[in-house]
Design a protein around this motif. Structure first.
Motif, PDB file in Angstrom:
ATOM      1  N   GLY A 114      35.428  53.297  43.516  1.00 49.47           N
ATOM      2  CA  GLY A 114      34.447  52.213  43.599  1.00 49.47           C
ATOM      3  C   GLY A 114      34.995  50.977  44.282  1.00 49.47           C
ATOM      4  O   GLY A 114      34.240  50.082  44.654  1.00 49.47           O
ATOM      5  N   HIS A 115      36.307  50.920  44.459  1.00 49.18           N
ATOM      6  CA  HIS A 115      36.904  49.659  44.896  1.00 49.18           C
ATOM      7  C   HIS A 115      37.637  49.721  46.225  1.00 49.18           C
ATOM      8  O   HIS A 115      38.668  49.086  46.400  1.00 49.18           O
ATOM      9  CB  HIS A 115      37.790  49.098  43.771  1.00 49.18           C
ATOM     10  N   CYS A 146      32.754  41.540  43.673  1.00 42.31           N
ATOM     11  CA  CYS A 146      32.850  42.721  42.816  1.00 42.31           C
ATOM     12  C   CYS A 146      33.498  42.324  41.489  1.00 42.31           C
ATOM     13  O   CYS A 146      34.237  41.341  41.426  1.00 42.31           O
ATOM     14  CB  CYS A 146      33.689  43.788  43.516  1.00 42.31           C
ATOM     15  N   CYS A 204      35.942  43.537  40.165  1.00 38.15           N
ATOM     16  CA  CYS A 204      37.405  43.681  40.227  1.00 38.15           C
ATOM     17  C   CYS A 204      38.079  42.462  40.834  1.00 38.15           C
ATOM     18  O   CYS A 204      39.300  42.371  40.851  1.00 38.15           O
ATOM     19  CB  CYS A 204      37.788  44.923  41.022  1.00 38.15           C
ATOM     20  N   CYS A 218      33.215  45.539  47.774  1.00 40.16           N
ATOM     21  CA  CYS A 218      33.576  46.891  47.322  1.00 40.16           C
ATOM     22  C   CYS A 218      32.370  47.846  47.375  1.00 40.16           C
ATOM     23  O   CYS A 218      31.222  47.433  47.214  1.00 40.16           O
ATOM     24  CB  CYS A 218      34.073  46.866  45.880  1.00 40.16           C
TER      25      CYS A 218
END
Ligand SMILES: [Zn+2]
Length: 317
Positions: A163-164, A174, A176, A181
């Motif tokens: 996902g990143h 995002c 994170c 992302c």
């Protein structure tokens, strides 16, 4: 011979007895106690025993017991390093569980997204293949990879965070901390958020009829409205599929897996989602002229993928 698998979740602890071929022979589910690691290990042992009994088997006859757990996992030591939901820090889960099950079983712990990917590889979309990359479109975008028959998790077990990787440099923020992302564009959450954004400037959109309110929008709403010919919903879906196709093609170009598997809420749309993603992949796959092409498939096991993958961990480590 059979294998025991446990899917440790914040709400429920699900266990299953699983055959060598990845079939579920018996299942059990017990609510997760939020009362410390000892209590969690105790309930996990109960669930495992109940699953074995429901399959007409004895827990002692299992070849092993595998656990799929959220959070940061150290599979080598069987430790949950960090899991915010249950406030776990450096919990020696395998050791705790070994005391509770009162049987000499090898115990394995793995990240739940990796376990789910392994389940699809062993008994679902990837069955019979040698390599597969799987993504799940949910609250975020999770996933995993099995390469040459082995689960790939990186040297420090922190992979694969599919996902990143960045799909739009400097793009949407995002969770994170990065921007742009894959997850910020292609999770079910991102789809819902984008639908809400665009419908606010479109009071006549069918999205309002279907959802009733902004809060009423779910992952199906934009697909349903687009199917009715609503232009705003059509724009949301076109954009979503465009980013998804870009991400899938990028992952295929890196791994060239035999199978690429898409699961999670939006994948329930079937060919409505898969056909345009396949179109983009056919256009952008570096190996598009090869006779050996990645097969793009939907996930087949739903929520059972994690438990099956956890059970079969010793076969694919
Ligand atoms: Zn991110």
């Amino acid at each position: 011979m059979y294998y025991l698998g446990i899917d440790l979740g914040g709400t429920n602890i699900a266990a299953a007895a699983v055959s060598e071929a990845g079939e579920i022979l018996g299942k059990a589910s017990i609510p997760t106690p939020h009362a410390g690691a000892e209590a969690v290990a105790e309930v996990m042992a109960q669930a495992a025993r109940a699953a074995a009994e429901n399959a007409g088997l004895k827990l002692e006859e299992a070849a092993s017991l595998g656990i799929g757990s959220p959070g940061t996992i150290d599979p080598e030591r069987g430790v949950i390093q960090y899991w915010s939901n249950l406030d776990f820090q450096n919990v020696p889960l395998a050791a705790l569980l070994r005391e509770k099950v009162e049987a000499e079983l090898p115990i394995y712990v793995e990240n739940d997204a990796n376990a789910a990917a392994l389940g699809e590889f062993a008994a679902g979309a990837g069955k019979g293949s040698q390599s597969m990359v799987a993504i799940t479109l949910g609250t975020g975008v999770g996933g995993g990879a099995v390469l040459n028959g082995k689960l790939y998790t990186g040297f420090n077990y922190a992979g694969l965070e599919v996902g990143h990787f960045v799909i739009e440099h400097g793009g949407r923020p995002c969770t994170c901390g990065r921007r742009g992302c894959f997850e910020a564009y292609c999770s079910a959450t991102a789809l819902i958020k984008r639908t809400r954004e665009l419908m606010q400037d479109a009071p006549d959109s069918k999205l309002w009829e279907l959802a009733g309110s902004l809060e009423g929008v779910n992952g199906r709403t934009p697909f349903d409205a687009a199917a009715l010919g609503d232009p705003v919903a059509g724009k949301v879906i076109d954009e979503y599929v465009d980013y998804l196709g870009c991400g899938v093609a990028s992952l295929v170009n890196i791994f060239q897996p035999e199978v690429f598997c898409i699961g999670g809420g939006p994948s329930a749309q079937g060919e409505t989602l898969m056909a345009p993603v396949r179109y983009i992949l056919n256009r952008e796959d570096y190996a598009r002229n090869s006779v050996h092409r990645t097969r793009l498939m939907r996930a087949q096991l739903g929520n059972d993928a994690g438990i099956i993958g956890a059970a079969l961990l010793p076969k694919f480590r």
